[in-house]
Design an enzyme around this catalytic site. Sequence first.
Site, PDB file in Angstrom:
ATOM      1  N   GLY A   1      -6.789  -0.061   3.463  1.00 18.56           N
ATOM      2  CA  GLY A   1      -7.857   0.777   3.985  1.00 18.56           C
ATOM      3  C   GLY A   1      -7.427   1.597   5.183  1.00 18.56           C
TER       4      GLY A   1
ATOM      5  N   GLY B   1      -4.100   3.881   4.576  1.00 18.78           N
ATOM      6  CA  GLY B   1      -3.187   3.520   3.493  1.00 18.78           C
ATOM      7  C   GLY B   1      -3.930   2.658   2.495  1.00 18.78           C
TER       8      GLY B   1
ATOM      9  N   THR C   1       3.774   1.216   9.606  1.00 19.75           N
ATOM     10  CA  THR C   1       2.696   1.300  10.576  1.00 19.75           C
ATOM     11  C   THR C   1       2.670   0.027  11.399  1.00 19.75           C
ATOM     12  OG1 THR C   1       0.385   1.924  10.916  1.00 19.75           O
ATOM     13  CG2 THR C   1       0.834   0.334   9.165  1.00 19.75           C
ATOM     14  N   TYR C   2       1.928   0.093  12.489  1.00 24.27           N
ATOM     15  CA  TYR C   2       1.806  -1.046  13.399  1.00 24.27           C
ATOM     16  C   TYR C   2       0.380  -1.573  13.341  1.00 24.27           C
ATOM     17  CZ  TYR C   2       0.869  -3.503  17.775  1.00 24.27           C
ATOM     18  OH  TYR C   2       0.458  -4.430  18.704  1.00 24.27           O
ATOM     19  N   HIS C   3       0.248  -2.894  13.379  1.00 26.45           N
ATOM     20  CA  HIS C   3      -1.055  -3.535  13.566  1.00 26.45           C
ATOM     21  C   HIS C   3      -0.936  -4.505  14.734  1.00 26.45           C
ATOM     22  CE1 HIS C   3      -2.564  -1.732  10.017  1.00 26.45           C
ATOM     23  NE2 HIS C   3      -1.963  -2.522   9.152  1.00 26.45           N
TER      24      HIS C   3
ATOM     25  N   ALA D   1      -6.865   1.808   9.793  1.00 31.83           N
ATOM     26  CA  ALA D   1      -6.632   1.136  11.077  1.00 31.83           C
ATOM     27  C   ALA D   1      -7.002   2.104  12.187  1.00 31.83           C
ATOM     28  CB  ALA D   1      -5.179   0.691  11.198  1.00 31.83           C
TER      29      ALA D   1
ATOM     30  N   ARG E   1       0.852  -1.201   0.000  1.00 32.22           N
ATOM     31  CA  ARG E   1       0.000   0.000   0.000  1.00 32.22           C
ATOM     32  C   ARG E   1       0.879   1.240   0.000  1.00 32.22           C
ATOM     33  NH1 ARG E   1       1.714   1.819   4.472  1.00 32.22           N
ATOM     34  NH2 ARG E   1       2.103   0.435   6.229  1.00 32.22           N
ATOM     35  N   GLY E   2       0.232   2.390  -0.148  1.00 30.15           N
ATOM     36  CA  GLY E   2       0.945   3.637  -0.015  1.00 30.15           C
ATOM     37  C   GLY E   2       1.306   3.899   1.448  1.00 30.15           C
TER      38      GLY E   2
ATOM     39  N   CYS F   1       4.198   6.084  10.385  1.00 33.60           N
ATOM     40  CA  CYS F   1       3.885   6.848   9.165  1.00 33.60           C
ATOM     41  C   CYS F   1       4.913   7.944   8.895  1.00 33.60           C
ATOM     42  CB  CYS F   1       2.480   7.440   9.246  1.00 33.60           C
ATOM     43  SG  CYS F   1       1.206   6.182   9.485  1.00 33.60           S
TER      44      CYS F   1
END
Length: 229
Positions: free
Chosen positions: A165, A154, A82-84, A167, A77-78, A183
């Site tokens: 999408g 993103g 990032t963290y999930h 988060a 993605r763009g 980011c």
Amino acid sequence: MSHSATPDPIEWVVAPGLTDYPTALAAMEERVEAIHAGRARERIWLVEHPPLYTAGTSAAEEELLAPGRFPVYSAGRGGRFTYHGPGQRVVYVMLDLTRHGRDLRAFVCKLEKWVIAALARFNVKGEIRDGRVGVWVTRGEGPGAQEDKIAAIGVRVRRWVTYHGLALNVEPDLSHFGGIVPCGIADHGVTSLVDLGLPVTMEDADMALLDTFEEVFGLPLLHIVEEAA
């Protein structure tokens, strides 16, 4: 099949438990191809992931501060790192923009407005900032006010079908964001609904997102599904 043959109802799917990231990527890729071919409905897919970092197409290696802390995946993605993880609602949005207007900027704007509308259900004022992707909240007033990120965005588009999408931080372990420069923005913090002092559950957040989707996107959710465990 033509695009016009694509079924109209949009699936709203909630995945139980934690969804493996490579599994999610593969499932999105498969669904995007099926949507483009007119073989499947468009889908809003809500998941939680185990702790991990993702690298967008603009990710800089020096922004991964703790390389061995969690698995790192190339997201496609763009955006940057990032963290999930558990307590964060990840929403994968797979819509055919050929049917809804081929305007990626307008689509991203709607994602932002969607998050802001959902946050408003909890009396939280979400805001967007020029040059900073995502949705932000201001904590405090005057010179001591602090802006923290509460939702990341993103997206990627293939043949005008969107995927990836947003988060939304509901109740993740915020210390996990310390392994990256989220980011690419180092001078602002990260927050969540619970960190703001709100007793919001994941189910509460899902309901707020569900209730506000149609009003923001103008698209009906006629086919609501909960995946079996």
